[in-house]
Design a protein around this motif. Structure first.
Motif, PDB file in Angstrom:
ATOM      1  N   GLY A 220       0.767  -1.234   0.000  1.00 44.82           N
ATOM      2  CA  GLY A 220       0.000   0.000   0.000  1.00 44.82           C
ATOM      3  C   GLY A 220       0.798   1.284   0.000  1.00 44.82           C
ATOM      4  O   GLY A 220       0.204   2.371  -0.043  1.00 44.82           O
ATOM      5  N   PHE A 221       2.136   1.220   0.049  1.00 48.62           N
ATOM      6  CA  PHE A 221       2.912   2.452  -0.089  1.00 48.62           C
ATOM      7  C   PHE A 221       2.647   3.042  -1.470  1.00 48.62           C
ATOM      8  O   PHE A 221       2.605   2.329  -2.472  1.00 48.62           O
ATOM      9  CB  PHE A 221       4.407   2.182   0.054  1.00 48.62           C
ATOM     10  CG  PHE A 221       4.909   2.202   1.479  1.00 48.62           C
ATOM     11  CD1 PHE A 221       4.170   2.779   2.498  1.00 48.62           C
ATOM     12  CD2 PHE A 221       6.142   1.644   1.799  1.00 48.62           C
ATOM     13  CE1 PHE A 221       4.639   2.795   3.814  1.00 48.62           C
ATOM     14  CE2 PHE A 221       6.623   1.658   3.097  1.00 48.62           C
ATOM     15  CZ  PHE A 221       5.873   2.230   4.104  1.00 48.62           C
ATOM     16  N   SER A 222       2.494   4.354  -1.521  1.00 49.05           N
ATOM     17  CA  SER A 222       2.252   5.043  -2.781  1.00 49.05           C
ATOM     18  C   SER A 222       3.277   6.159  -2.955  1.00 49.05           C
ATOM     19  O   SER A 222       3.908   6.596  -1.990  1.00 49.05           O
ATOM     20  CB  SER A 222       0.832   5.619  -2.809  1.00 49.05           C
ATOM     21  OG  SER A 222       0.603   6.368  -3.979  1.00 49.05           O
ATOM     22  N   THR A 223       3.439   6.615  -4.179  1.00 47.87           N
ATOM     23  CA  THR A 223       4.327   7.756  -4.444  1.00 47.87           C
ATOM     24  C   THR A 223       3.548   9.065  -4.358  1.00 47.87           C
ATOM     25  O   THR A 223       4.130  10.128  -4.583  1.00 47.87           O
ATOM     26  CB  THR A 223       4.949   7.630  -5.848  1.00 47.87           C
ATOM     27  OG1 THR A 223       3.898   7.461  -6.810  1.00 47.87           O
ATOM     28  CG2 THR A 223       5.882   6.434  -5.918  1.00 47.87           C
ATOM     29  N   LYS A 224       2.266   8.991  -4.048  1.00 45.83           N
ATOM     30  CA  LYS A 224       1.414  10.174  -3.978  1.00 45.83           C
ATOM     31  C   LYS A 224       0.820  10.322  -2.583  1.00 45.83           C
ATOM     32  O   LYS A 224       0.489   9.345  -1.925  1.00 45.83           O
ATOM     33  CB  LYS A 224       0.287  10.087  -5.009  1.00 45.83           C
ATOM     34  CG  LYS A 224       0.763   9.906  -6.449  1.00 45.83           C
ATOM     35  CD  LYS A 224       1.623  11.076  -6.913  1.00 45.83           C
ATOM     36  CE  LYS A 224       2.097  10.885  -8.348  1.00 45.83           C
ATOM     37  NZ  LYS A 224       2.987  11.979  -8.790  1.00 45.83           N
ATOM     38  N   ASN A 225       0.668  11.572  -2.145  1.00 48.72           N
ATOM     39  CA  ASN A 225       0.111  11.827  -0.819  1.00 48.72           C
ATOM     40  C   ASN A 225      -1.315  11.290  -0.689  1.00 48.72           C
ATOM     41  O   ASN A 225      -1.717  10.828   0.375  1.00 48.72           O
ATOM     42  CB  ASN A 225       0.113  13.325  -0.524  1.00 48.72           C
ATOM     43  CG  ASN A 225       1.522  13.885  -0.360  1.00 48.72           C
ATOM     44  OD1 ASN A 225       2.405  13.201   0.150  1.00 48.72           O
ATOM     45  ND2 ASN A 225       1.737  15.105  -0.799  1.00 48.72           N
ATOM     46  N   ALA A 226      -2.073  11.368  -1.771  1.00 50.05           N
ATOM     47  CA  ALA A 226      -3.474  10.937  -1.739  1.00 50.05           C
ATOM     48  C   ALA A 226      -3.637   9.466  -2.062  1.00 50.05           C
ATOM     49  O   ALA A 226      -4.763   8.995  -2.252  1.00 50.05           O
ATOM     50  CB  ALA A 226      -4.291  11.779  -2.707  1.00 50.05           C
ATOM     51  N   SER A 227      -2.551   8.721  -2.159  1.00 47.41           N
ATOM     52  CA  SER A 227      -2.594   7.305  -2.498  1.00 47.41           C
ATOM     53  C   SER A 227      -3.287   7.119  -3.854  1.00 47.41           C
ATOM     54  O   SER A 227      -3.115   7.927  -4.762  1.00 47.41           O
ATOM     55  CB  SER A 227      -3.294   6.509  -1.389  1.00 47.41           C
ATOM     56  OG  SER A 227      -3.219   5.116  -1.619  1.00 47.41           O
ATOM     57  N   MET A 228      -4.095   6.086  -4.003  1.00 45.03           N
ATOM     58  CA  MET A 228      -4.754   5.822  -5.278  1.00 45.03           C
ATOM     59  C   MET A 228      -5.831   6.856  -5.609  1.00 45.03           C
ATOM     60  O   MET A 228      -6.278   6.940  -6.759  1.00 45.03           O
ATOM     61  CB  MET A 228      -5.378   4.429  -5.268  1.00 45.03           C
ATOM     62  CG  MET A 228      -4.391   3.308  -5.570  1.00 45.03           C
ATOM     63  SD  MET A 228      -3.833   3.366  -7.285  1.00 45.03           S
ATOM     64  CE  MET A 228      -2.685   1.969  -7.276  1.00 45.03           C
ATOM     65  N   ALA A 229      -6.250   7.644  -4.631  1.00 44.76           N
ATOM     66  CA  ALA A 229      -7.223   8.701  -4.900  1.00 44.76           C
ATOM     67  C   ALA A 229      -6.635   9.776  -5.812  1.00 44.76           C
ATOM     68  O   ALA A 229      -7.379  10.540  -6.435  1.00 44.76           O
ATOM     69  CB  ALA A 229      -7.689   9.328  -3.596  1.00 44.76           C
ATOM     70  N   HIS A 230      -5.305   9.827  -5.889  1.00 47.78           N
ATOM     71  CA  HIS A 230      -4.636  10.793  -6.772  1.00 47.78           C
ATOM     72  C   HIS A 230      -4.997  10.525  -8.233  1.00 47.78           C
ATOM     73  O   HIS A 230      -5.062  11.464  -9.044  1.00 47.78           O
ATOM     74  CB  HIS A 230      -3.123  10.703  -6.576  1.00 47.78           C
ATOM     75  CG  HIS A 230      -2.340  11.603  -7.493  1.00 47.78           C
ATOM     76  ND1 HIS A 230      -2.035  12.913  -7.166  1.00 47.78           N
ATOM     77  CD2 HIS A 230      -1.809  11.391  -8.728  1.00 47.78           C
ATOM     78  CE1 HIS A 230      -1.344  13.462  -8.148  1.00 47.78           C
ATOM     79  NE2 HIS A 230      -1.193  12.563  -9.115  1.00 47.78           N
ATOM     80  N   TYR A 231      -5.239   9.256  -8.553  1.00 42.83           N
ATOM     81  CA  TYR A 231      -5.520   8.870  -9.930  1.00 42.83           C
ATOM     82  C   TYR A 231      -7.031   8.724 -10.104  1.00 42.83           C
ATOM     83  O   TYR A 231      -7.616   7.707  -9.738  1.00 42.83           O
ATOM     84  CB  TYR A 231      -4.816   7.561 -10.280  1.00 42.83           C
ATOM     85  CG  TYR A 231      -3.324   7.646 -10.077  1.00 42.83           C
ATOM     86  CD1 TYR A 231      -2.499   8.230 -11.027  1.00 42.83           C
ATOM     87  CD2 TYR A 231      -2.737   7.148  -8.912  1.00 42.83           C
ATOM     88  CE1 TYR A 231      -1.130   8.325 -10.835  1.00 42.83           C
ATOM     89  CE2 TYR A 231      -1.375   7.230  -8.710  1.00 42.83           C
ATOM     90  CZ  TYR A 231      -0.573   7.824  -9.677  1.00 42.83           C
ATOM     91  OH  TYR A 231       0.777   7.914  -9.472  1.00 42.83           O
TER      92      TYR A 231
END
Length: 481
Positions: A220-231
Protein backbone atom coordinates in the motif's frame (compact mmCIF):
# COMPACT_ATOMS: atom_id res chain seq x y z
CA UNK A 1 22.56 -25.91 21.73
CA UNK A 2 21.65 -23.23 19.20
CA UNK A 3 23.91 -23.06 16.14
CA UNK A 4 24.56 -19.32 16.13
CA UNK A 5 27.34 -19.57 13.54
CA UNK A 6 24.96 -21.08 10.99
CA UNK A 7 22.49 -18.29 11.75
CA UNK A 8 25.23 -15.67 11.27
CA UNK A 9 26.11 -17.14 7.85
CA UNK A 10 22.49 -16.94 6.75
CA UNK A 11 22.22 -13.36 8.01
CA UNK A 12 25.32 -12.53 5.99
CA UNK A 13 23.79 -13.95 2.81
CA UNK A 14 20.59 -12.02 3.50
CA UNK A 15 22.43 -8.71 3.90
CA UNK A 16 24.31 -9.33 0.65
CA UNK A 17 20.97 -9.78 -1.09
CA UNK A 18 19.57 -6.60 0.49
CA UNK A 19 22.63 -4.66 -0.68
CA UNK A 20 22.11 -5.95 -4.21
CA UNK A 21 18.43 -4.96 -4.13
CA UNK A 22 19.43 -1.37 -3.26
CA UNK A 23 21.10 -1.06 -6.67
CA UNK A 24 17.93 -0.15 -8.65
CA UNK A 25 17.27 2.69 -6.20
CA UNK A 26 20.82 3.95 -6.78
CA UNK A 27 20.21 3.86 -10.55
CA UNK A 28 17.02 5.88 -10.12
CA UNK A 29 18.90 8.46 -8.06
CA UNK A 30 21.43 8.90 -10.87
CA UNK A 31 18.69 9.00 -13.51
CA UNK A 32 16.79 11.80 -11.76
CA UNK A 33 19.96 13.76 -10.94
CA UNK A 34 19.67 13.25 -7.20
CA UNK A 35 22.40 12.70 -4.61
CA UNK A 36 23.09 8.93 -4.80
CA UNK A 37 25.54 8.81 -1.90
CA UNK A 38 23.10 7.97 0.92
CA UNK A 39 22.01 4.90 -1.05
CA UNK A 40 25.55 4.05 -2.18
CA UNK A 41 26.96 4.28 1.35
CA UNK A 42 24.03 2.23 2.71
CA UNK A 43 24.60 -0.35 0.02
CA UNK A 44 28.31 -0.48 0.87
CA UNK A 45 27.76 -0.82 4.62
CA UNK A 46 25.11 -3.51 4.20
CA UNK A 47 27.19 -5.44 1.67
CA UNK A 48 30.37 -5.18 3.76
CA UNK A 49 28.73 -6.44 6.96
CA UNK A 50 27.00 -9.20 5.00
CA UNK A 51 30.26 -10.25 3.33
CA UNK A 52 32.13 -10.36 6.66
CA UNK A 53 29.45 -12.52 8.26
CA UNK A 54 29.16 -14.84 5.27
CA UNK A 55 32.91 -15.35 4.79
CA UNK A 56 33.59 -15.71 8.51
CA UNK A 57 31.10 -18.53 8.89
CA UNK A 58 31.00 -19.93 5.35
CA UNK A 59 32.32 -23.31 6.51
CA UNK A 60 29.34 -23.83 8.76
CA UNK A 61 27.04 -26.56 7.45
CA UNK A 62 24.83 -27.64 10.31
CA UNK A 63 21.19 -28.69 10.14
CA UNK A 64 18.67 -25.95 10.81
CA UNK A 65 16.39 -27.14 13.56
CA UNK A 66 13.27 -25.48 14.92
CA UNK A 67 15.20 -23.23 17.28
CA UNK A 68 17.45 -21.90 14.55
CA UNK A 69 14.42 -21.55 12.29
CA UNK A 70 12.61 -19.28 14.74
CA UNK A 71 15.70 -17.13 15.25
CA UNK A 72 16.38 -16.91 11.51
CA UNK A 73 12.85 -15.69 10.83
CA UNK A 74 12.88 -13.11 13.65
CA UNK A 75 16.41 -11.87 12.97
CA UNK A 76 15.84 -11.67 9.20
CA UNK A 77 13.16 -9.01 9.50
CA UNK A 78 15.09 -7.19 12.25
CA UNK A 79 18.36 -7.11 10.26
CA UNK A 80 16.54 -6.03 7.10
CA UNK A 81 14.89 -3.17 8.99
CA UNK A 82 18.09 -1.99 10.69
CA UNK A 83 20.10 -1.93 7.47
CA UNK A 84 17.18 -1.01 5.23
CA UNK A 85 16.60 2.22 7.14
CA UNK A 86 20.14 3.49 6.48
CA UNK A 87 19.23 5.35 3.23
CA UNK A 88 16.55 7.32 5.08
CA UNK A 89 18.87 8.19 7.95
CA UNK A 90 21.94 9.07 5.88
CA UNK A 91 19.90 11.27 3.53
CA UNK A 92 18.31 13.03 6.52
CA UNK A 93 14.92 12.62 4.84
CA UNK A 94 13.87 10.71 7.97
CA UNK A 95 16.40 11.96 10.53
CA UNK A 96 15.44 10.01 13.67
CA UNK A 97 16.08 6.34 14.39
CA UNK A 98 12.54 5.67 15.58
CA UNK A 99 10.92 7.18 12.49
CA UNK A 100 13.32 5.49 10.05
CA UNK A 101 12.92 2.12 11.79
CA UNK A 102 9.12 2.46 11.83
CA UNK A 103 8.93 3.40 8.13
CA UNK A 104 11.29 0.63 7.06
CA UNK A 105 9.66 -2.08 9.16
CA UNK A 106 6.26 -0.88 7.98
CA UNK A 107 7.55 -1.51 4.47
CA UNK A 108 9.10 -4.90 5.13
CA UNK A 109 6.03 -6.16 6.99
CA UNK A 110 3.90 -4.72 4.13
CA UNK A 111 1.87 -2.75 6.69
CA UNK A 112 2.01 0.52 4.78
CA UNK A 113 1.62 2.78 7.81
CA UNK A 114 3.77 5.87 7.27
CA UNK A 115 5.21 8.74 9.27
CA UNK A 116 5.81 10.82 6.13
CA UNK A 117 3.61 13.91 5.89
CA UNK A 118 4.63 14.87 2.33
CA UNK A 119 5.59 11.85 0.28
CA UNK A 120 5.86 13.69 -3.02
CA UNK A 121 8.87 15.79 -1.94
CA UNK A 122 10.93 12.68 -1.24
CA UNK A 123 13.79 11.92 -3.69
CA UNK A 124 12.79 9.39 -6.33
CA UNK A 125 15.59 6.99 -5.40
CA UNK A 126 14.42 6.83 -1.79
CA UNK A 127 10.79 6.45 -2.85
CA UNK A 128 11.78 3.50 -5.01
CA UNK A 129 13.70 1.92 -2.12
CA UNK A 130 10.68 2.51 0.11
CA UNK A 131 8.50 0.60 -2.36
CA UNK A 132 11.17 -2.07 -2.75
CA UNK A 133 11.10 -2.79 0.99
CA UNK A 134 7.47 -3.84 0.62
CA UNK A 135 8.18 -6.00 -2.41
CA UNK A 136 11.04 -7.67 -0.50
CA UNK A 137 8.70 -8.29 2.44
CA UNK A 138 6.04 -9.78 0.19
CA UNK A 139 8.57 -12.06 -1.51
CA UNK A 140 10.01 -12.98 1.88
CA UNK A 141 6.67 -14.09 3.27
CA UNK A 142 6.18 -16.40 0.27
CA UNK A 143 9.54 -18.03 0.95
CA UNK A 144 8.68 -18.34 4.65
CA UNK A 145 5.33 -19.86 3.79
CA UNK A 146 6.71 -22.74 1.76
CA UNK A 147 10.25 -23.13 3.11
CA UNK A 148 10.39 -22.15 6.78
CA UNK A 149 6.91 -22.23 8.33
CA UNK A 150 6.34 -25.94 7.53
CA UNK A 151 9.59 -26.66 9.36
CA UNK A 152 8.37 -24.71 12.39
CA UNK A 153 4.80 -26.00 12.28
CA UNK A 154 3.35 -22.49 12.37
CA UNK A 155 -0.44 -22.58 12.86
CA UNK A 156 -2.63 -22.47 9.80
CA UNK A 157 0.09 -23.33 7.35
CA UNK A 158 -0.75 -27.01 7.71
CA UNK A 159 -3.85 -26.18 5.68
CA UNK A 160 -1.83 -24.50 2.95
CA UNK A 161 -2.63 -26.20 -0.37
CA UNK A 162 0.89 -25.93 -1.78
CA UNK A 163 2.67 -29.05 -2.95
CA UNK A 164 5.17 -28.73 -0.15
CA UNK A 165 5.87 -31.60 2.28
CA UNK A 166 5.40 -31.41 5.98
CA UNK A 167 7.97 -30.54 8.66
CA UNK A 168 11.48 -31.77 8.08
CA UNK A 169 14.56 -31.73 10.26
CA UNK A 170 16.84 -31.17 7.30
CA UNK A 171 17.56 -27.95 5.45
CA UNK A 172 15.20 -26.74 2.74
CA UNK A 173 13.90 -29.78 0.91
CA UNK A 174 14.38 -29.74 -2.88
CA UNK A 175 10.62 -30.05 -3.35
CA UNK A 176 10.05 -27.03 -1.11
CA UNK A 177 12.74 -25.13 -3.00
CA UNK A 178 11.04 -25.94 -6.31
CA UNK A 179 7.68 -24.78 -4.95
CA UNK A 180 9.19 -21.50 -3.73
CA UNK A 181 10.74 -20.98 -7.16
CA UNK A 182 7.39 -21.48 -8.91
CA UNK A 183 5.63 -19.05 -6.60
CA UNK A 184 8.45 -16.54 -7.09
CA UNK A 185 7.84 -16.69 -10.84
CA UNK A 186 4.14 -16.01 -10.24
CA UNK A 187 5.01 -13.09 -7.93
CA UNK A 188 7.40 -11.49 -10.41
CA UNK A 189 5.07 -12.10 -13.35
CA UNK A 190 2.10 -10.49 -11.61
CA UNK A 191 4.26 -7.54 -10.53
CA UNK A 192 5.34 -6.91 -14.11
CA UNK A 193 1.76 -7.31 -15.38
CA UNK A 194 0.42 -4.79 -12.85
CA UNK A 195 3.21 -2.35 -13.71
CA UNK A 196 2.45 -2.52 -17.43
CA UNK A 197 -1.29 -2.04 -16.91
CA UNK A 198 -0.74 0.90 -14.55
CA UNK A 199 1.52 2.44 -17.19
CA UNK A 200 -1.06 1.89 -19.93
CA UNK A 201 -3.65 3.46 -17.63
CA UNK A 202 -1.79 6.76 -17.51
CA UNK A 203 0.72 6.51 -14.67
CA UNK A 204 4.30 7.53 -15.35
CA UNK A 205 6.59 4.53 -15.58
CA UNK A 206 8.15 5.45 -12.23
CA UNK A 207 4.75 5.58 -10.52
CA UNK A 208 3.64 2.43 -12.33
CA UNK A 209 6.58 0.32 -11.19
CA UNK A 210 6.32 1.61 -7.63
CA UNK A 211 2.63 0.79 -7.44
CA UNK A 212 3.26 -2.55 -9.15
CA UNK A 213 5.75 -3.43 -6.41
CA UNK A 214 3.50 -2.38 -3.54
CA UNK A 215 0.27 -3.81 -4.97
CA UNK A 216 1.58 -7.37 -5.29
CA UNK A 217 3.20 -7.09 -1.87
CA UNK A 218 -0.20 -5.97 -0.47
CA UNK A 219 1.78 -3.15 1.09
CA UNK A 220 0.00 0.00 0.00
CA UNK A 221 2.91 2.45 -0.09
CA UNK A 222 2.25 5.04 -2.78
CA UNK A 223 4.33 7.76 -4.44
CA UNK A 224 1.41 10.17 -3.98
CA UNK A 225 0.11 11.83 -0.82
CA UNK A 226 -3.47 10.94 -1.74
CA UNK A 227 -2.59 7.30 -2.50
CA UNK A 228 -4.75 5.82 -5.28
CA UNK A 229 -7.22 8.70 -4.90
CA UNK A 230 -4.64 10.79 -6.77
CA UNK A 231 -5.52 8.87 -9.93
CA UNK A 232 -9.09 9.74 -10.84
CA UNK A 233 -9.18 6.84 -13.28
CA UNK A 234 -11.61 3.94 -13.24
CA UNK A 235 -9.15 1.86 -15.27
CA UNK A 236 -6.29 2.32 -12.80
CA UNK A 237 -8.51 1.63 -9.80
CA UNK A 238 -9.97 -1.53 -11.33
CA UNK A 239 -6.44 -2.71 -12.16
CA UNK A 240 -5.53 -2.12 -8.52
CA UNK A 241 -8.62 -4.06 -7.38
CA UNK A 242 -7.76 -7.00 -9.61
CA UNK A 243 -4.15 -7.30 -8.53
CA UNK A 244 -4.88 -6.65 -4.85
CA UNK A 245 -7.38 -9.51 -5.00
CA UNK A 246 -4.83 -11.77 -6.72
CA UNK A 247 -2.13 -10.81 -4.22
CA UNK A 248 -4.48 -11.77 -1.39
CA UNK A 249 -5.10 -15.16 -3.00
CA UNK A 250 -3.08 -18.27 -2.16
CA UNK A 251 -0.29 -18.13 -4.74
CA UNK A 252 -0.48 -21.86 -5.30
CA UNK A 253 -4.12 -21.45 -6.30
CA UNK A 254 -3.02 -18.80 -8.81
CA UNK A 255 -0.30 -21.15 -10.07
CA UNK A 256 -2.83 -23.92 -10.66
CA UNK A 257 -5.10 -21.42 -12.42
CA UNK A 258 -2.29 -20.34 -14.74
CA UNK A 259 -1.69 -24.01 -15.58
CA UNK A 260 -5.36 -24.40 -16.43
CA UNK A 261 -6.02 -26.71 -13.48
CA UNK A 262 -9.24 -24.95 -12.54
CA UNK A 263 -10.55 -27.96 -10.65
CA UNK A 264 -7.72 -27.51 -8.17
CA UNK A 265 -8.63 -23.83 -7.87
CA UNK A 266 -12.27 -24.45 -7.03
CA UNK A 267 -11.40 -27.29 -4.66
CA UNK A 268 -9.91 -24.68 -2.34
CA UNK A 269 -12.48 -23.95 0.37
CA UNK A 270 -10.46 -20.93 1.42
CA UNK A 271 -10.48 -19.40 -2.08
CA UNK A 272 -14.24 -19.87 -2.40
CA UNK A 273 -14.84 -18.34 1.03
CA UNK A 274 -12.46 -15.47 0.25
CA UNK A 275 -14.21 -14.67 -3.05
CA UNK A 276 -17.73 -14.91 -1.66
CA UNK A 277 -16.85 -12.83 1.42
CA UNK A 278 -15.41 -10.00 -0.69
CA UNK A 279 -18.51 -9.95 -2.90
CA UNK A 280 -20.93 -10.14 0.04
CA UNK A 281 -19.26 -7.35 2.01
CA UNK A 282 -19.13 -5.20 -1.12
CA UNK A 283 -22.89 -5.59 -1.58
CA UNK A 284 -23.48 -4.68 2.08
CA UNK A 285 -21.50 -1.43 1.90
CA UNK A 286 -22.65 -0.53 -1.64
CA UNK A 287 -26.13 0.69 -0.80
CA UNK A 288 -25.19 3.19 1.96
CA UNK A 289 -22.42 4.59 -0.25
CA UNK A 290 -24.73 4.80 -3.27
CA UNK A 291 -27.28 6.66 -1.13
CA UNK A 292 -24.77 9.49 -0.70
CA UNK A 293 -25.14 10.36 -4.39
CA UNK A 294 -23.13 9.85 -7.54
CA UNK A 295 -23.33 7.13 -10.15
CA UNK A 296 -23.91 3.50 -9.23
CA UNK A 297 -20.68 2.54 -10.99
CA UNK A 298 -18.69 4.97 -8.83
CA UNK A 299 -20.42 3.72 -5.66
CA UNK A 300 -19.69 0.11 -6.66
CA UNK A 301 -16.05 0.93 -7.43
CA UNK A 302 -15.58 2.75 -4.12
CA UNK A 303 -17.19 -0.13 -2.24
CA UNK A 304 -15.22 -2.86 -3.98
CA UNK A 305 -11.94 -0.95 -3.76
CA UNK A 306 -12.16 -0.27 -0.02
CA UNK A 307 -13.27 -3.82 0.77
CA UNK A 308 -10.55 -5.49 -1.31
CA UNK A 309 -7.90 -3.05 -0.06
CA UNK A 310 -8.69 -3.75 3.61
CA UNK A 311 -9.41 -7.49 3.34
CA UNK A 312 -6.13 -8.09 1.49
CA UNK A 313 -4.35 -5.77 3.98
CA UNK A 314 -3.04 -3.63 1.10
CA UNK A 315 -4.26 -0.34 2.51
CA UNK A 316 -4.57 1.75 -0.65
CA UNK A 317 -7.06 4.61 -0.34
CA UNK A 318 -9.49 6.14 -2.82
CA UNK A 319 -11.87 7.68 -0.31
CA UNK A 320 -12.18 8.46 3.40
CA UNK A 321 -14.42 5.63 4.55
CA UNK A 322 -14.76 7.17 8.02
CA UNK A 323 -17.04 9.78 6.40
CA UNK A 324 -19.58 7.14 5.37
CA UNK A 325 -21.16 7.03 8.82
CA UNK A 326 -20.47 5.10 12.01
CA UNK A 327 -22.08 1.88 10.80
CA UNK A 328 -19.85 1.56 7.73
CA UNK A 329 -16.83 2.77 9.69
CA UNK A 330 -17.38 -0.11 12.12
CA UNK A 331 -17.66 -2.58 9.22
CA UNK A 332 -14.42 -1.34 7.72
CA UNK A 333 -12.77 -1.54 11.15
CA UNK A 334 -13.83 -5.20 11.44
CA UNK A 335 -12.23 -5.89 8.05
CA UNK A 336 -8.86 -5.20 9.69
CA UNK A 337 -9.23 -8.54 11.47
CA UNK A 338 -9.87 -10.73 8.42
CA UNK A 339 -6.68 -10.92 6.37
CA UNK A 340 -6.17 -12.58 3.00
CA UNK A 341 -5.47 -16.19 2.16
CA UNK A 342 -2.73 -18.40 3.57
CA UNK A 343 0.12 -18.59 1.08
CA UNK A 344 -0.47 -15.03 -0.14
CA UNK A 345 1.41 -11.82 0.54
CA UNK A 346 -1.50 -10.53 2.65
CA UNK A 347 -1.21 -10.15 6.40
CA UNK A 348 -3.89 -10.56 9.04
CA UNK A 349 -5.48 -13.64 10.57
CA UNK A 350 -6.14 -15.34 7.19
CA UNK A 351 -9.39 -16.78 5.85
CA UNK A 352 -8.36 -20.37 6.46
CA UNK A 353 -8.24 -19.76 10.21
CA UNK A 354 -11.63 -18.05 10.20
CA UNK A 355 -13.05 -20.87 8.12
CA UNK A 356 -11.67 -23.51 10.46
CA UNK A 357 -13.00 -21.69 13.52
CA UNK A 358 -16.49 -21.20 12.06
CA UNK A 359 -16.78 -24.76 10.75
CA UNK A 360 -15.55 -26.25 14.02
CA UNK A 361 -17.91 -24.06 16.06
CA UNK A 362 -20.86 -25.15 13.89
CA UNK A 363 -19.93 -28.82 14.20
CA UNK A 364 -19.70 -28.42 17.97
CA UNK A 365 -23.49 -28.09 18.09
CA UNK A 366 -23.79 -31.46 16.33
CA UNK A 367 -21.31 -33.00 18.76
CA UNK A 368 -23.47 -31.77 21.66
CA UNK A 369 -26.48 -33.61 20.30
CA UNK A 370 -24.47 -36.71 19.32
CA UNK A 371 -21.66 -36.91 21.90
CA UNK A 372 -20.52 -40.38 20.80
CA UNK A 373 -20.46 -39.61 17.09
CA UNK A 374 -17.22 -38.93 15.24
CA UNK A 375 -17.80 -35.59 13.52
CA UNK A 376 -14.64 -34.67 11.56
CA UNK A 377 -13.82 -31.19 10.37
CA UNK A 378 -13.06 -31.14 6.64
CA UNK A 379 -11.14 -28.45 4.72
CA UNK A 380 -10.42 -28.93 1.00
CA UNK A 381 -11.75 -32.47 1.31
CA UNK A 382 -9.16 -33.40 3.95
CA UNK A 383 -9.72 -34.05 7.61
CA UNK A 384 -8.28 -31.41 9.94
CA UNK A 385 -6.53 -32.95 12.92
CA UNK A 386 -7.25 -31.95 16.49
CA UNK A 387 -3.72 -30.59 16.87
CA UNK A 388 -4.23 -28.15 14.02
CA UNK A 389 -7.61 -27.03 15.37
CA UNK A 390 -6.07 -26.43 18.80
CA UNK A 391 -3.20 -24.51 17.25
CA UNK A 392 -5.56 -22.26 15.31
CA UNK A 393 -7.78 -21.67 18.35
CA UNK A 394 -4.70 -20.70 20.36
CA UNK A 395 -3.60 -18.37 17.58
CA UNK A 396 -6.97 -16.60 17.52
CA UNK A 397 -6.96 -16.23 21.30
CA UNK A 398 -3.41 -14.85 21.41
CA UNK A 399 -4.19 -12.53 18.49
CA UNK A 400 -7.19 -11.12 20.37
CA UNK A 401 -5.20 -10.77 23.60
CA UNK A 402 -2.37 -9.02 21.75
CA UNK A 403 -4.86 -6.58 20.24
CA UNK A 404 -6.49 -5.82 23.59
CA UNK A 405 -3.21 -5.45 25.49
CA UNK A 406 -1.68 -3.39 22.69
CA UNK A 407 -4.62 -1.00 22.67
CA UNK A 408 -4.39 -0.76 26.46
CA UNK A 409 -0.70 0.18 26.27
CA UNK A 410 -1.36 2.93 23.72
CA UNK A 411 -4.27 4.21 25.82
CA UNK A 412 -2.01 4.39 28.87
CA UNK A 413 0.44 6.39 26.74
CA UNK A 414 -2.27 9.04 26.42
CA UNK A 415 -3.93 8.31 23.08
CA UNK A 416 -7.72 8.23 22.75
CA UNK A 417 -9.49 4.88 22.56
CA UNK A 418 -10.51 4.90 18.84
CA UNK A 419 -6.95 5.81 17.84
CA UNK A 420 -5.44 3.17 20.13
CA UNK A 421 -7.80 0.47 18.87
CA UNK A 422 -7.29 1.47 15.25
CA UNK A 423 -3.50 1.76 15.42
CA UNK A 424 -2.99 -1.63 17.07
CA UNK A 425 -5.54 -3.39 14.85
CA UNK A 426 -4.01 -2.05 11.64
CA UNK A 427 -0.40 -2.71 12.71
CA UNK A 428 -1.17 -6.20 13.97
CA UNK A 429 -3.05 -6.99 10.75
CA UNK A 430 -0.42 -5.24 8.58
CA UNK A 431 -3.11 -3.16 6.88
CA UNK A 432 -2.20 0.57 7.05
CA UNK A 433 -5.29 2.77 7.48
CA UNK A 434 -7.69 2.33 10.38
CA UNK A 435 -9.97 4.59 12.45
CA UNK A 436 -9.50 7.48 14.86
CA UNK A 437 -6.47 9.64 14.16
CA UNK A 438 -4.99 6.94 11.91
CA UNK A 439 -7.80 6.91 9.37
CA UNK A 440 -7.41 6.66 5.58
CA UNK A 441 -6.27 10.28 5.17
CA UNK A 442 -4.04 10.37 8.27
CA UNK A 443 -0.56 9.10 9.12
CA UNK A 444 1.45 7.95 12.14
CA UNK A 445 3.78 10.96 12.44
CA UNK A 446 2.13 12.27 15.62
CA UNK A 447 2.97 9.21 17.74
CA UNK A 448 5.75 9.51 20.29
CA UNK A 449 9.08 7.74 19.64
CA UNK A 450 8.19 5.09 22.24
CA UNK A 451 4.79 4.50 20.65
CA UNK A 452 6.36 4.14 17.20
CA UNK A 453 8.81 1.50 18.42
CA UNK A 454 5.96 -0.30 20.19
CA UNK A 455 3.79 -0.26 17.06
CA UNK A 456 6.74 -1.46 14.98
CA UNK A 457 6.99 -4.45 17.31
CA UNK A 458 3.25 -5.07 16.86
CA UNK A 459 3.74 -5.04 13.06
CA UNK A 460 6.49 -7.64 13.35
CA UNK A 461 4.36 -9.80 15.64
CA UNK A 462 1.48 -9.78 13.17
CA UNK A 463 3.60 -10.38 10.10
CA UNK A 464 5.48 -13.33 11.55
CA UNK A 465 2.41 -15.15 12.84
CA UNK A 466 2.77 -14.24 16.54
CA UNK A 467 4.29 -17.52 17.75
CA UNK A 468 7.51 -16.99 15.80
CA UNK A 469 8.34 -13.95 17.91
CA UNK A 470 6.60 -14.76 21.18
CA UNK A 471 8.32 -18.13 21.55
CA UNK A 472 11.64 -16.28 21.83
CA UNK A 473 10.43 -14.76 25.10
CA UNK A 474 9.80 -18.14 26.72
CA UNK A 475 12.46 -19.59 29.05
CA UNK A 476 12.32 -23.12 27.61
CA UNK A 477 13.31 -21.83 24.16
CA UNK A 478 16.77 -20.97 25.47
CA UNK A 479 17.31 -24.05 27.61
CA UNK A 480 19.88 -26.53 26.34
CA UNK A 481 18.56 -29.81 24.99
Amino acid sequence: MIHFKEIAKIMGALLLLIALLMLPAVIYSYYYGEDPWPLLISMGITGFVGLILFISFSKQDQNIRKREGYLIVALSWTFMALFGMLPFLLSHQIPTFQDAFFETLSGLTTTGATILTDIEVMPKGLLFWRSMTQWIGGLGIIVLTVAIFPLLGIGGIELFVAESPGPTSDKVHPRISETAKRLWYVYVGLTLSATILYWIGGMTFFDAINHGLTTLATGGFSTKNASMAHYDSAFIQYVAILFMFLAGTNFTVIYFGLLGKFRRVFQSDEFKTYTLAVLAITVIVFYPIAANGGSYELAFRKSLFQVVSLVTTTGYVTDDYTQYGQGLTFIFFMLLFIGGSAGSTAGGIKFVRHLTFIKNSWLEFKRLIHPRAVVPLMINGDRVTGRIITHIMNFLLIYLLTFVLGALVLSLMGYDLPTSLGAVATCLGNVGPAIGDVGPVDNFAFFSPAAKVFLAFIMLLGRLELFTILVLFTPFFWRAN
